[in-house]
Scaffold this motif. Structure first.
Motif, PDB file in Angstrom:
ATOM      1  N   GLY A  51       0.810  -1.213   0.000  1.00 31.13           N
ATOM      2  CA  GLY A  51       0.000   0.000   0.000  1.00 31.13           C
ATOM      3  C   GLY A  51       0.842   1.262   0.000  1.00 31.13           C
ATOM      4  N   LEU A  52       1.985   1.212   0.675  1.00 30.79           N
ATOM      5  CA  LEU A  52       2.863   2.386   0.733  1.00 30.79           C
ATOM      6  C   LEU A  52       3.389   2.774  -0.643  1.00 30.79           C
ATOM      7  CD1 LEU A  52       5.034   2.011   3.972  1.00 30.79           C
ATOM      8  CD2 LEU A  52       3.255   3.697   3.481  1.00 30.79           C
ATOM      9  N   SER A  53       3.538   1.788  -1.530  1.00 28.35           N
ATOM     10  CA  SER A  53       4.010   2.101  -2.880  1.00 28.35           C
ATOM     11  C   SER A  53       2.996   2.976  -3.608  1.00 28.35           C
ATOM     12  CB  SER A  53       4.278   0.818  -3.674  1.00 28.35           C
ATOM     13  OG  SER A  53       3.087   0.081  -3.880  1.00 28.35           O
ATOM     14  N   GLY A  54       1.707   2.767  -3.332  1.00 31.51           N
ATOM     15  CA  GLY A  54       0.674   3.618  -3.910  1.00 31.51           C
ATOM     16  C   GLY A  54       0.746   5.038  -3.383  1.00 31.51           C
ATOM     17  N   VAL A  55       1.029   5.161  -2.087  1.00 36.56           N
ATOM     18  CA  VAL A  55       1.161   6.497  -1.474  1.00 36.56           C
ATOM     19  C   VAL A  55       2.332   7.249  -2.097  1.00 36.56           C
ATOM     20  CG1 VAL A  55       1.604   7.749   0.666  1.00 36.56           C
ATOM     21  CG2 VAL A  55       0.120   5.726   0.694  1.00 36.56           C
ATOM     22  N   ILE A  56       3.463   6.574  -2.216  1.00 35.69           N
ATOM     23  CA  ILE A  56       4.658   7.215  -2.785  1.00 35.69           C
ATOM     24  C   ILE A  56       4.445   7.549  -4.259  1.00 35.69           C
ATOM     25  CG2 ILE A  56       7.099   6.869  -3.335  1.00 35.69           C
ATOM     26  CD1 ILE A  56       7.230   5.182  -0.716  1.00 35.69           C
ATOM     27  N   ALA A  57       3.754   6.657  -4.995  1.00 36.52           N
ATOM     28  CA  ALA A  57       3.439   6.942  -6.398  1.00 36.52           C
ATOM     29  C   ALA A  57       2.573   8.192  -6.510  1.00 36.52           C
ATOM     30  CB  ALA A  57       2.728   5.743  -7.026  1.00 36.52           C
ATOM     31  N   GLY A  58       1.623   8.336  -5.587  1.00 39.58           N
ATOM     32  CA  GLY A  58       0.751   9.513  -5.589  1.00 39.58           C
ATOM     33  C   GLY A  58       1.514  10.797  -5.320  1.00 39.58           C
ATOM     34  N   VAL A  59       2.396  10.760  -4.334  1.00 41.47           N
ATOM     35  CA  VAL A  59       3.200  11.944  -4.005  1.00 41.47           C
ATOM     36  C   VAL A  59       4.110  12.302  -5.184  1.00 41.47           C
ATOM     37  CG1 VAL A  59       5.024  12.838  -2.496  1.00 41.47           C
ATOM     38  CG2 VAL A  59       3.125  11.523  -1.523  1.00 41.47           C
ATOM     39  N   THR A  60       4.712  11.286  -5.813  1.00 40.27           N
ATOM     40  CA  THR A  60       5.591  11.512  -6.970  1.00 40.27           C
ATOM     41  C   THR A  60       4.818  12.131  -8.124  1.00 40.27           C
ATOM     42  OG1 THR A  60       6.867   9.560  -6.305  1.00 40.27           O
ATOM     43  CG2 THR A  60       7.274  10.419  -8.502  1.00 40.27           C
ATOM     44  N   ALA A  61       3.585  11.652  -8.359  1.00 38.37           N
ATOM     45  CA  ALA A  61       2.757  12.193  -9.436  1.00 38.37           C
ATOM     46  C   ALA A  61       2.406  13.661  -9.186  1.00 38.37           C
ATOM     47  CB  ALA A  61       1.482  11.363  -9.576  1.00 38.37           C
ATOM     48  N   ILE A  62       2.107  13.995  -7.937  1.00 37.82           N
ATOM     49  CA  ILE A  62       1.793  15.394  -7.592  1.00 37.82           C
ATOM     50  C   ILE A  62       3.004  16.293  -7.841  1.00 37.82           C
ATOM     51  CG2 ILE A  62       1.244  16.955  -5.677  1.00 37.82           C
ATOM     52  CD1 ILE A  62      -0.477  14.651  -4.517  1.00 37.82           C
ATOM     53  N   LEU A  63       4.193  15.827  -7.449  1.00 37.53           N
ATOM     54  CA  LEU A  63       5.419  16.605  -7.683  1.00 37.53           C
ATOM     55  C   LEU A  63       5.691  16.764  -9.180  1.00 37.53           C
ATOM     56  CD1 LEU A  63       7.745  15.090  -4.919  1.00 37.53           C
ATOM     57  CD2 LEU A  63       6.631  17.332  -4.912  1.00 37.53           C
ATOM     58  N   GLY A  64       5.455  15.672  -9.938  1.00 35.83           N
ATOM     59  CA  GLY A  64       5.663  15.734 -11.380  1.00 35.83           C
ATOM     60  C   GLY A  64       4.707  16.692 -12.057  1.00 35.83           C
ATOM     61  N   ALA A  65       3.438  16.662 -11.635  1.00 36.75           N
ATOM     62  CA  ALA A  65       2.439  17.579 -12.193  1.00 36.75           C
ATOM     63  C   ALA A  65       2.766  19.021 -11.812  1.00 36.75           C
ATOM     64  CB  ALA A  65       1.045  17.204 -11.688  1.00 36.75           C
ATOM     65  N   GLY A  66       3.241  19.227 -10.585  1.00 40.94           N
ATOM     66  CA  GLY A  66       3.616  20.564 -10.146  1.00 40.94           C
ATOM     67  C   GLY A  66       4.773  21.118 -10.964  1.00 40.94           C
ATOM     68  N   PHE A  67       5.763  20.257 -11.234  1.00 39.56           N
ATOM     69  CA  PHE A  67       6.894  20.684 -12.061  1.00 39.56           C
ATOM     70  C   PHE A  67       6.419  21.063 -13.466  1.00 39.56           C
ATOM     71  CE2 PHE A  67       9.901  19.506 -15.382  1.00 39.56           C
ATOM     72  CZ  PHE A  67      10.988  20.306 -15.059  1.00 39.56           C
ATOM     73  N   ALA A  68       5.579  20.209 -14.072  1.00 42.16           N
ATOM     74  CA  ALA A  68       5.097  20.472 -15.436  1.00 42.16           C
ATOM     75  C   ALA A  68       4.319  21.780 -15.496  1.00 42.16           C
ATOM     76  CB  ALA A  68       4.221  19.310 -15.909  1.00 42.16           C
ATOM     77  N   TYR A  69       3.522  22.031 -14.480  1.00 44.62           N
ATOM     78  CA  TYR A  69       2.697  23.248 -14.490  1.00 44.62           C
ATOM     79  C   TYR A  69       3.539  24.501 -14.282  1.00 44.62           C
ATOM     80  CZ  TYR A  69      -0.683  26.797 -13.172  1.00 44.62           C
ATOM     81  OH  TYR A  69      -1.396  27.970 -13.110  1.00 44.62           O
ATOM     82  N   PHE A  70       4.302  24.547 -13.201  1.00 43.72           N
ATOM     83  CA  PHE A  70       5.025  25.781 -12.850  1.00 43.72           C
ATOM     84  C   PHE A  70       6.211  26.047 -13.774  1.00 43.72           C
ATOM     85  CE2 PHE A  70       2.882  24.878  -8.785  1.00 43.72           C
ATOM     86  CZ  PHE A  70       2.256  26.101  -8.614  1.00 43.72           C
ATOM     87  N   TYR A  71       6.825  24.978 -14.290  1.00 42.15           N
ATOM     88  CA  TYR A  71       8.011  25.179 -15.116  1.00 42.15           C
ATOM     89  C   TYR A  71       7.674  25.348 -16.596  1.00 42.15           C
ATOM     90  CZ  TYR A  71      12.690  24.361 -17.022  1.00 42.15           C
ATOM     91  OH  TYR A  71      13.887  24.493 -17.673  1.00 42.15           O
ATOM     92  N   LEU A  72       6.529  24.762 -17.040  1.00 38.59           N
ATOM     93  CA  LEU A  72       6.282  24.705 -18.478  1.00 38.59           C
ATOM     94  C   LEU A  72       4.900  25.174 -18.913  1.00 38.59           C
ATOM     95  CD1 LEU A  72       7.914  23.692 -20.945  1.00 38.59           C
ATOM     96  CD2 LEU A  72       6.711  21.521 -20.727  1.00 38.59           C
ATOM     97  N   LEU A  73       3.852  24.747 -18.212  1.00 42.64           N
ATOM     98  CA  LEU A  73       2.494  24.917 -18.722  1.00 42.64           C
ATOM     99  C   LEU A  73       1.795  26.185 -18.237  1.00 42.64           C
ATOM    100  CD1 LEU A  73       1.269  21.223 -18.340  1.00 42.64           C
ATOM    101  CD2 LEU A  73       2.192  22.320 -20.384  1.00 42.64           C
ATOM    102  N   ARG A  74       2.264  26.767 -17.149  1.00 45.85           N
ATOM    103  CA  ARG A  74       1.565  27.931 -16.594  1.00 45.85           C
ATOM    104  C   ARG A  74       1.597  29.106 -17.574  1.00 45.85           C
ATOM    105  NH1 ARG A  74       3.350  30.621 -10.936  1.00 45.85           N
ATOM    106  NH2 ARG A  74       5.338  30.552 -12.056  1.00 45.85           N
ATOM    107  N   ASN A  75       2.750  29.305 -18.176  1.00 46.49           N
ATOM    108  CA  ASN A  75       2.881  30.404 -19.155  1.00 46.49           C
ATOM    109  C   ASN A  75       3.877  29.977 -20.232  1.00 46.49           C
ATOM    110  OD1 ASN A  75       2.835  32.771 -20.535  1.00 46.49           O
ATOM    111  ND2 ASN A  75       3.418  34.063 -18.804  1.00 46.49           N
TER     112      ASN A  75
END
Length: 201
Positions: free
Chosen positions: A26-50
Motif C-alpha cells: 500500500g505504501l508504494s501507492g502512497v509514494i506513487a501519488g506523491v511523486t505524481a503530484i510533484l511531477g504535475a507541479g513541475f510540469a505546471y510551474f516550469y512549463l504549462l503555466r505560461n
C-alpha cells in the motif's frame, strides 16, 4: 470445532495466496501519488503555466514532458518493486512467480496501448487528449489486472476511468484532474491498503 475452523481458514488463505498476487504494498501507492503530484507541479510551474515565457520549441516542450512523466513512472515502479519485494520476503513468498507474470501481462497490455495512444497525440500537440487518455487507459489496466490481486485495485481503476472521463468533459481543468487521479487517488487507496493489509501483517 476450533481446529476445524482454523484448518478451513488456513486452506482459504493458501488458496488465496496461490490464486492472487498479494505482495503489492500500500505504501508504494502512497509514494506513487506523491511523486505524481510533484511531477504535475513541475510540469505546471516550469512549463504549462505560461508557455510563451519559456522560449522552448514544441519539440523541446514534448521532450521535457516526456522526461517528467518517465521520471515519475520510473520512481513509482522502482518503489513498488522494492516495497513489494520486502513484503513478499516478510510473508515467505516469492515476488516473481507465475501469478506475478499474469498480473504484469493483464496490466501491461492496456497500459502500453494507452501509452502509445497518448504519445501519438502528444507529438500532435494535443495535451488535453494525452491527459484524459492516460487516466482512462491506466484505469482500464488496473481493472484488467485487479482480478489477480486486491479488490481495492479494481475500485482504484474505476475511479481513474471516471476521473479521465471527467477530464474529457472539463478540458480546462484536466491537469488538476490528472493530479487528482494519479496523485490523491493513489494516496487514498494506498493508505487504505496499507492499514487494511500491511499493518495487519
Amino acid at each position: 470445532m476450533n481446529t476445524q475452523q482454523d484448518d478451513l481458514k488456513m486452506i482459504r488463505e493458501m488458496m488465496e495466496k496461490s490464486s492472487k498476487f498479494l505482495s503489492l504494498s500500500g505504501l508504494s501507492g502512497v509514494i506513487a501519488g506523491v511523486t505524481a503530484i510533484l511531477g504535475a507541479g513541475f510540469a505546471y510551474f516550469y512549463l504549462l503555466r505560461n508557455p510563451a515565457m519559456t522560449n522552448y520549441t514544441r519539440m523541446q516542450e514534448i521532450m521535457i514532458l516526456l522526461a517528467d512523466a518517465s521520471l515519475v513512472l520510473i520512481i513509482s515502479l522502482g518503489v513498488a518493486i522494492f516495497l513489494s519485494k520486502k513484503k513478499a520476503a516478510k510473508t515467505g513468498q516469492r515476488l516473481f512467480n507465475a501469478m506475478t507474470l499474469k498480473v504484469v501481462y493483464h496490466f501491461a497490455v492496456p497500459l502500453i496501448t494507452g501509452g502509445l495512444f497518448a504519445l501519438i497525440f502528444l507529438f500532435r500537440g494535443d495535451l488535453q487528449i494525452v491527459i484524459s487518455s492516460t487516466l482512462i487507459f491506466y484505469g482500464l489496466a488496473l481493472v484488467n489486472a485487479s482480478k489477480f490481486t486486491y479488490n481495492e485495485i479494481h475500485y482504484l481503476g474505476i475511479t481513474e476511468i471516471l476521473v479521465g472521463l471527467l477530464a474529457v468533459l472539463l478540458p480546462h481543468n484536466n491537469l488538476i484532474l490528472w493530479t487528482i487521479g494519479f496523485g490523491f487517488c493513489h494516496i487514498f487507496y494506498g493508505t487504505l491498503m496499507h492499514f487494511k493489509y500491511d499493518r495487519k501483517k
